[in-house]
Write a protein that holds these residues in place. Sequence first.
Motif, PDB file in Angstrom:
ATOM      1  N   ASP A   1       0.814  -1.212   0.000  1.00  0.00           N
ATOM      2  CA  ASP A   1       0.000   0.000   0.000  1.00  0.00           C
ATOM      3  C   ASP A   1       0.855   1.272   0.000  1.00  0.00           C
ATOM      4  O   ASP A   1       0.540   2.226  -0.715  1.00  0.00           O
ATOM      5  CB  ASP A   1      -0.965  -0.001   1.191  1.00  0.00           C
ATOM      6  N   LEU A   2       1.912   1.290   0.774  1.00  0.00           N
ATOM      7  CA  LEU A   2       2.774   2.484   0.799  1.00  0.00           C
ATOM      8  C   LEU A   2       3.445   2.714  -0.550  1.00  0.00           C
ATOM      9  O   LEU A   2       3.535   3.850  -1.022  1.00  0.00           O
ATOM     10  CB  LEU A   2       3.810   2.376   1.920  1.00  0.00           C
TER      11      LEU A   2
ATOM     12  N   TYR B   1      -5.817  -2.262  -3.123  1.00  0.00           N
ATOM     13  CA  TYR B   1      -6.851  -3.191  -2.660  1.00  0.00           C
ATOM     14  C   TYR B   1      -6.236  -4.561  -2.381  1.00  0.00           C
ATOM     15  O   TYR B   1      -6.624  -5.250  -1.437  1.00  0.00           O
ATOM     16  CB  TYR B   1      -7.970  -3.320  -3.687  1.00  0.00           C
ATOM     17  N   LEU B   2      -5.280  -4.963  -3.206  1.00  0.00           N
ATOM     18  CA  LEU B   2      -4.576  -6.216  -2.981  1.00  0.00           C
ATOM     19  C   LEU B   2      -3.858  -6.183  -1.631  1.00  0.00           C
ATOM     20  O   LEU B   2      -3.874  -7.165  -0.889  1.00  0.00           O
ATOM     21  CB  LEU B   2      -3.584  -6.469  -4.113  1.00  0.00           C
ATOM     22  N   GLY B   3      -3.258  -5.041  -1.303  1.00  0.00           N
ATOM     23  CA  GLY B   3      -2.608  -4.895  -0.002  1.00  0.00           C
ATOM     24  C   GLY B   3      -3.588  -5.068   1.148  1.00  0.00           C
ATOM     25  O   GLY B   3      -3.286  -5.711   2.151  1.00  0.00           O
ATOM     26  N   LEU B   4      -4.790  -4.515   1.004  1.00  0.00           N
ATOM     27  CA  LEU B   4      -5.816  -4.687   2.038  1.00  0.00           C
ATOM     28  C   LEU B   4      -6.225  -6.155   2.162  1.00  0.00           C
ATOM     29  O   LEU B   4      -6.433  -6.653   3.275  1.00  0.00           O
ATOM     30  CB  LEU B   4      -7.035  -3.823   1.722  1.00  0.00           C
ATOM     31  N   LEU B   5      -6.328  -6.844   1.036  1.00  0.00           N
ATOM     32  CA  LEU B   5      -6.667  -8.264   1.057  1.00  0.00           C
ATOM     33  C   LEU B   5      -5.572  -9.072   1.755  1.00  0.00           C
ATOM     34  O   LEU B   5      -5.864  -9.937   2.588  1.00  0.00           O
ATOM     35  CB  LEU B   5      -6.884  -8.781  -0.361  1.00  0.00           C
ATOM     36  N   VAL B   6      -4.324  -8.792   1.442  1.00  0.00           N
ATOM     37  CA  VAL B   6      -3.210  -9.488   2.092  1.00  0.00           C
ATOM     38  C   VAL B   6      -3.243  -9.217   3.597  1.00  0.00           C
ATOM     39  O   VAL B   6      -3.005 -10.121   4.409  1.00  0.00           O
ATOM     40  CB  VAL B   6      -1.856  -9.069   1.465  1.00  0.00           C
ATOM     41  N   PHE B   7      -3.579  -7.995   3.984  1.00  0.00           N
ATOM     42  CA  PHE B   7      -3.695  -7.669   5.407  1.00  0.00           C
ATOM     43  C   PHE B   7      -4.780  -8.519   6.066  1.00  0.00           C
ATOM     44  O   PHE B   7      -4.574  -9.067   7.150  1.00  0.00           O
ATOM     45  CB  PHE B   7      -3.997  -6.184   5.604  1.00  0.00           C
TER      46      PHE B   7
END
Length: 108
Positions: free
Chosen positions: A8-9, A47-53
């Motif tokens: 995300d960053l 959004y992929l980063g949020l899913l990985v989280f």
Amino acid sequence: MGVSMLLDLWSLYIFFRAKTTVHPMNLDNTSYLVTVGLYRISRNPMYLGLLVFLIGWAVYLGSASPFLLPPIFVWTLNKQQIEPEEIFLTKKFGQEYLDYQRRVRRWL
């Protein structure tokens, strides 16, 4: 979960460097189609980063029930956010966005 924060960053940095909006509810301020960095392998790395989280959080919690949330998250995000964004970006950037869609998958 740390990987998700890096995704995300990095994605945010690319948007800021391109001087375009990252706000998903304020698409009218979109000034540039970002296709570099992580955007070469996913059209939605934030959004992929949020899913990985979410997946990392489920692993951290150590039970099966939290793993029900990621598929619901993906379905809801696709229907409520990503599909409307894609319609907007197609209208705004035309063939350039359509070509990008053909080259790069929505998630991975």
